[in-house]
Design a protein around this motif. Structure first.
Motif, PDB file in Angstrom:
ATOM      1  N   ALA A 255      41.676  25.243  32.251  1.00  0.00           N
ATOM      2  CA  ALA A 255      41.771  26.304  31.246  1.00  0.00           C
ATOM      3  C   ALA A 255      41.916  27.667  31.921  1.00  0.00           C
ATOM      4  N   GLU A 256      41.244  27.836  33.061  1.00  0.00           N
ATOM      5  CA  GLU A 256      41.336  29.116  33.780  1.00  0.00           C
ATOM      6  C   GLU A 256      42.758  29.365  34.270  1.00  0.00           C
ATOM      7  N   GLN A 257      43.390  28.311  34.771  1.00  0.00           N
ATOM      8  CA  GLN A 257      44.772  28.462  35.238  1.00  0.00           C
ATOM      9  C   GLN A 257      45.718  28.743  34.071  1.00  0.00           C
ATOM     10  N   PHE A 258      45.464  28.125  32.926  1.00  0.00           N
ATOM     11  CA  PHE A 258      46.276  28.383  31.739  1.00  0.00           C
ATOM     12  C   PHE A 258      46.175  29.849  31.329  1.00  0.00           C
ATOM     13  N   ILE A 259      44.982  30.391  31.311  1.00  0.00           N
ATOM     14  CA  ILE A 259      44.797  31.796  30.937  1.00  0.00           C
ATOM     15  C   ILE A 259      45.452  32.707  31.964  1.00  0.00           C
ATOM     16  N   GLU A 260      45.399  32.311  33.226  1.00  0.00           N
ATOM     17  CA  GLU A 260      46.104  33.051  34.278  1.00  0.00           C
ATOM     18  C   GLU A 260      47.605  33.047  34.016  1.00  0.00           C
ATOM     19  N   ASN A 261      48.137  31.886  33.634  1.00  0.00           N
ATOM     20  CA  ASN A 261      49.567  31.780  33.340  1.00  0.00           C
ATOM     21  C   ASN A 261      49.958  32.631  32.137  1.00  0.00           C
ATOM     22  N   LEU A 262      49.072  32.731  31.146  1.00  0.00           N
ATOM     23  CA  LEU A 262      49.372  33.550  29.973  1.00  0.00           C
ATOM     24  C   LEU A 262      49.568  35.014  30.360  1.00  0.00           C
ATOM     25  N   ALA A 263      48.854  35.447  31.397  1.00  0.00           N
ATOM     26  CA  ALA A 263      48.954  36.840  31.837  1.00  0.00           C
ATOM     27  C   ALA A 263      50.132  37.070  32.777  1.00  0.00           C
TER      28      ALA A 263
ATOM     29  N   LEU B 290      57.277  35.209  45.011  1.00  0.00           N
ATOM     30  CA  LEU B 290      56.924  36.248  44.039  1.00  0.00           C
ATOM     31  C   LEU B 290      55.754  35.790  43.166  1.00  0.00           C
ATOM     32  N   ILE B 291      55.805  34.521  42.721  1.00  0.00           N
ATOM     33  CA  ILE B 291      54.716  33.976  41.911  1.00  0.00           C
ATOM     34  C   ILE B 291      53.415  33.975  42.706  1.00  0.00           C
ATOM     35  N   ASP B 292      53.479  33.513  43.949  1.00  0.00           N
ATOM     36  CA  ASP B 292      52.279  33.438  44.787  1.00  0.00           C
ATOM     37  C   ASP B 292      51.672  34.819  45.015  1.00  0.00           C
ATOM     38  N   GLU B 293      52.526  35.825  45.197  1.00  0.00           N
ATOM     39  CA  GLU B 293      52.023  37.173  45.445  1.00  0.00           C
ATOM     40  C   GLU B 293      51.342  37.736  44.203  1.00  0.00           C
ATOM     41  N   TRP B 294      51.976  37.569  43.033  1.00  0.00           N
ATOM     42  CA  TRP B 294      51.344  38.062  41.797  1.00  0.00           C
ATOM     43  C   TRP B 294      50.032  37.330  41.558  1.00  0.00           C
ATOM     44  N   THR B 295      50.014  36.022  41.804  1.00  0.00           N
ATOM     45  CA  THR B 295      48.797  35.226  41.612  1.00  0.00           C
ATOM     46  C   THR B 295      47.697  35.684  42.552  1.00  0.00           C
TER      47      THR B 295
ATOM     48  N   ARG C  94      44.062  37.004  41.241  1.00  0.00           N
ATOM     49  CA  ARG C  94      42.792  36.395  41.650  1.00  0.00           C
ATOM     50  C   ARG C  94      41.928  37.358  42.451  1.00  0.00           C
ATOM     51  N   TYR C  95      42.560  38.316  43.094  1.00  0.00           N
ATOM     52  CA  TYR C  95      41.809  39.351  43.807  1.00  0.00           C
ATOM     53  C   TYR C  95      40.946  40.149  42.834  1.00  0.00           C
ATOM     54  N   LEU C  96      41.415  40.278  41.589  1.00  0.00           N
ATOM     55  CA  LEU C  96      40.641  41.024  40.579  1.00  0.00           C
ATOM     56  C   LEU C  96      39.357  40.310  40.196  1.00  0.00           C
ATOM     57  N   GLY C  97      39.329  38.988  40.344  1.00  0.00           N
ATOM     58  CA  GLY C  97      38.136  38.239  39.955  1.00  0.00           C
ATOM     59  C   GLY C  97      37.857  38.383  38.469  1.00  0.00           C
ATOM     60  N   ASP C  98      36.602  38.650  38.138  1.00  0.00           N
ATOM     61  CA  ASP C  98      36.224  38.801  36.732  1.00  0.00           C
ATOM     62  C   ASP C  98      36.849  40.033  36.091  1.00  0.00           C
ATOM     63  N   GLU C  99      37.392  40.911  36.919  1.00  0.00           N
ATOM     64  CA  GLU C  99      38.023  42.121  36.393  1.00  0.00           C
ATOM     65  C   GLU C  99      39.464  41.875  35.940  1.00  0.00           C
ATOM     66  N   TYR C 100      39.867  40.594  35.888  1.00  0.00           N
ATOM     67  CA  TYR C 100      41.223  40.291  35.413  1.00  0.00           C
ATOM     68  C   TYR C 100      41.444  40.827  34.007  1.00  0.00           C
TER      69      TYR C 100
ATOM     70  N   THR D  12      44.216  51.504  39.222  1.00  0.00           N
ATOM     71  CA  THR D  12      43.903  51.033  40.571  1.00  0.00           C
ATOM     72  C   THR D  12      45.192  50.569  41.236  1.00  0.00           C
ATOM     73  N   PRO D  13      45.240  50.589  42.566  1.00  0.00           N
ATOM     74  CA  PRO D  13      46.446  50.115  43.263  1.00  0.00           C
ATOM     75  C   PRO D  13      46.815  48.675  42.899  1.00  0.00           C
ATOM     76  N   THR D  14      45.825  47.799  42.751  1.00  0.00           N
ATOM     77  CA  THR D  14      46.113  46.392  42.425  1.00  0.00           C
ATOM     78  C   THR D  14      46.770  46.280  41.059  1.00  0.00           C
ATOM     79  N   LEU D  15      46.255  47.016  40.073  1.00  0.00           N
ATOM     80  CA  LEU D  15      46.842  46.960  38.737  1.00  0.00           C
ATOM     81  C   LEU D  15      48.277  47.476  38.746  1.00  0.00           C
ATOM     82  N   ARG D  16      48.518  48.523  39.526  1.00  0.00           N
ATOM     83  CA  ARG D  16      49.882  49.068  39.598  1.00  0.00           C
ATOM     84  C   ARG D  16      50.831  48.070  40.257  1.00  0.00           C
ATOM     85  N   LYS D  17      50.358  47.406  41.298  1.00  0.00           N
ATOM     86  CA  LYS D  17      51.189  46.405  41.968  1.00  0.00           C
ATOM     87  C   LYS D  17      51.505  45.245  41.027  1.00  0.00           C
ATOM     88  N   MET D  18      50.512  44.787  40.287  1.00  0.00           N
ATOM     89  CA  MET D  18      50.728  43.679  39.355  1.00  0.00           C
ATOM     90  C   MET D  18      51.676  44.070  38.230  1.00  0.00           C
ATOM     91  N   PHE D  19      51.544  45.303  37.777  1.00  0.00           N
ATOM     92  CA  PHE D  19      52.334  45.755  36.628  1.00  0.00           C
ATOM     93  C   PHE D  19      53.825  45.734  36.932  1.00  0.00           C
TER      94      PHE D  19
END
Length: 670
Positions: free
Chosen positions: A402-410, A446-451, A455-461, A483-490
């Motif tokens: 379920a955690e991976q599914f929610i990750e995929n949704l994002a 690209l998928i691996d880098e975004w992932t 996951r670096y965000l942890g509970d802050e996803y 944050t830099p991580t959020l900007r990179k993901m965006f």
């Protein structure tokens, strides 16, 4: 005799409009002329005026399409009050229809009473045999064909809060014989192969055994066949209780009787996680009695509901995943028990909930958001409407947890589409396969880098989900990333064109990330720039401002590695530099070099050598080489274009180019 027009709005739907087909039967019995239209009539009949016009309505979220059909009907009817609007939406939302179209005649509910459409000699239209002939009036082809479309019961009685049946069919009718209707269909239109029963709750009937006995007598018992009218070959016949079987009402006896029918698939809904036990019990009863093809609809995006005598909580994304996984896991269990004479197959169909009062599909449930809903739809694209049936596909598409599914949704939508194993293709050359695999590896990087970032965000996803939940990928929303991580993901939600147009707004930090920390992304941006035939010079200005000659060198180097002769990149780079008034390299000469190569005036090796001179910034040597080959270019292009209508114009351009090179060359020699 009257002229009758039947209109079904121009939305995509699987099944033909039974109400209109039955109205057609009624009017043809009166001797009326009946014509059916999907949306509007063809031009040849556009000027005709009709005595009566009937417009069917389907789901409420098809309001805009339905509205257009009613507006059209009012323009072709002799009298506006002779436009009759009925069906699902007309019954559920009569106030909206009457407020919008006060002159129409609204028909609510079933046509199961005398006089529902205002004719003195009207009978119970709902029990009439559908007129299949009207389907030949339109070009639209319904996916469900070659079947009888009938009811053996009416109503439901479960009073589920989210369901329209309690309003559409408030009275439960436990048995309707279809024998005479099938005989009439056979006589008038020819026998059909399959039987689609549209009953909303057939298992509630206290005459269920009588229903099954009639179906067997009509030739729909297990193993029944049907001779093809084209070849005479015997084909397997099927019954489909299309609106589903209520798991709560399935007993040992009823499952055994269903097993006597040619039922495929047995549709059993799993709309709420709270129903797991009774859902699994129903599946096992089916498998135990030889029903091996099972289909389950899984409602998601729902709210708190009451129905079947209990309360259900609003579903979550986790609930959707778990219901699908439960089906997969239980399918394996059923095959261990009952798969000896053929495997059990369970097809899952996630279906987005939309309230009965909604006039579009935009509703978002309590625990859902626009990004998640869009991601589910994207995940379902590969199924092509056939349902999720194999564990390998389910785990690859939705996830293993379920955690991976929610990750995929994002995950950004483009990256969702890149997932999956590398698939072999027949008759593919080794070179093509090599290129395709290289791109597959890049996409997965690209998928691996975004992932990794997620996951670096942890509970802050949740901070990232909050940022993208509205599917808003504007630069204004980008600035909310704190944050830099959020900007990179965006930025993975942005197209490469959008990145280029907003390079300065993205900032030096993100440019460093793209170019230095994760150069694969920078390489993809360069590939995009090079492989476009119509690069807009304005989108290059940001990169040129920030990097200058370094960006030019990167583009040229990328071109050397993978030349794309149809590109206009070098002309666009010249225009961008000119606009900025910062000319690091006159790239027009490189654009001219492409013309030489396309005309075979220079070889691929010579083109690469010229590009390398561009990296060195040696414009004089580039122009010298081009001038030396100008005669060959002129001859090649003249021969290539001798039959072209615009040949003289092309020659003029060639002359202008060579003249410019000649002037430059002579100036440099002096």
């Amino acid at each position: 005799m009257q002229d009758i027009l039947l209109i079904e709005p121009n939305y995509a739907n699987k099944y033909p409009p039974l109400g209109l087909m039955k109205i057609s039967t009624f009017h043809k019995r009166l001797g009326d002329c009946v014509v059916f239209a999907k949306g509007t009539l063809p031009e040849g009949l556009s000027e005709k005026r009709w005595d009566r016009v009937y417009v069917s309505t389907l789901f409420t979220f098809e309001w805009e399409t339905t509205k257009k059909s009613i507006e059209y009907a009012l323009t072709v009817a002799k009298e506006k009050r002779m436009v009759f609007v009925g069906g699902i939406m007309a019954t559920l939302m009569p106030e909206l229809l009457m407020k919008t179209f006060p002159s129409i005649t609204l028909v609510r509910g079933l046509l199961n009473r005398d006089g529902t459409i205002g004719l003195h000699d009207e009978t119970c239209i709902d029990r009439l045999t559908p007129d299949y002939d009207i389907l030949n009036d339109i070009d639209y082809v319904y996916p469900a064909t070659d079947a009888y479309f009938l009811y053996m019961t009416r109503g439901c009685g479960m009073k589920c809060q989210f369901c329209a049946v309690q309003t559409l069919e408030p009275e439960y009718v436990p048995y309707i014989s279809i024998k005479e209707q099938i005989e009439e269909v056979d006589r008038r239109f020819g026998a059909k192969r399959n039987l689609l029963l549209m009953d909303n709750n057939v298992l509630r009937s206290n005459q269920f055994d009588k229903i099954v006995d009639e179906l067997i007598a009509l030739g729909f018992g297990k193993g029944c066949t049907y001779p093809s009218p084209h070849t005479g070959k015997l084909l397997q016949r099927y019954i489909d209780f299309n609106q589903g079987l209520d798991a709560k009402l399935l007993t040992e006896h009823k499952a055994k009787r269903l097993g006597e029918l040619a039922i495929s698939p047995a549709r059993i809904a799993f709309d709420h996680i709270e129903d797991e036990a009774q859902y699994k019990r129903a599946l096992e009863l089916c498998a135990k009695n030889g029903i091996k093809y099972l289909s389950n609809y899984i409602l998601y995006n729902g709210e708190d509901f009451t129905g079947k005598g209990q309360h259900y909580h609003a579903d979550t994304p986790r609930d959707l995943f778990l219901r699908m996984k439960i089906s997969m896991d239980f399918c394996d269990e059923l095959n261990e028990k009952y798969g000896g004479d053929g495997r059990v197959h369970i097809f899952s169909f996630p279906m987005k909930y939309v309230p009965l009062s909604a006039t579009d599909r935009s509703f978002i449930g309590t625990h859902w958001n626009k990004k998640y809903l869009r991601a589910v739809q994207r995940m379902l694209i590969p199924t092509q409407g056939k349902g999720v049936s194999t564990r390998s596909f389910f785990e690859a598409d939705f996830g293993t947890t379920a955690e991976q599914f929610i990750e995929n949704l994002a995950m950004p939508e483009d990256l969702l589409g890149f997932r999956g194993h590398f698939a072999e293709r027949q008759n593919e050359s080794r070179e093509d396969k090599k290129k395709r695999f290289a791109q597959w590896e890049i996409n997965h990087s690209l998928i691996d880098e975004w992932t990794r970032l997620y996951r670096y965000l942890g509970d802050e996803y949740t901070s990232y989900v909050e940022l993208v939940k509205n599917n808003d990928f504007s630069m204004e929303n980008y600035r909310r990333a704190n944050t830099p991580t959020l900007r990179k993901m965006f930025i993975y939600n942005l197209s490469y064109l959008n990145m280029l147009r907003n390079t300065e707004a993205l900032g030096a930090e993100i440019l460093t990330y793209i170019k230095i920390e994760f150069p694969i992304l920078y390489g993809e941006i360069l590939r995009y720039v090079i492989q476009s035939e119509h690069t807009q010079f304005s989108c290059l200005k940001g990169m040129l401002t920030l990097q200058g000659m370094a960006f030019l060198v990167d583009v040229i180097q990328a071109f050397i590695e993978e030349p794309y002769l149809a590109t206009n990149i070098f002309d666009a780079l010249y225009k961008a530099q000119k606009e900025l008034k910062r000319m690091a390299l006159d790239t027009r000469s490189l654009d001219i070099a492409l013309r030489y190569r396309k005309a075979n005036a220079i070889s691929a090796t010579e083109l690469r050598n010229i590009m390398r001179l561009g990296i060195e910034g040696d414009e004089r040597k580039i122009e010298e080489r081009l001038f030396q080959k100008s005669k060959k270019l002129k001859e090649a292009l003249r021969e290539h274009n001798q039959n072209e209508i615009a040949g003289e114009i092309i020659f003029d351009k060639i002359e202008d180019t060579i003249e410019r090179l000649q002037k430059v060359y002579r100036r440099e020699v002096r």
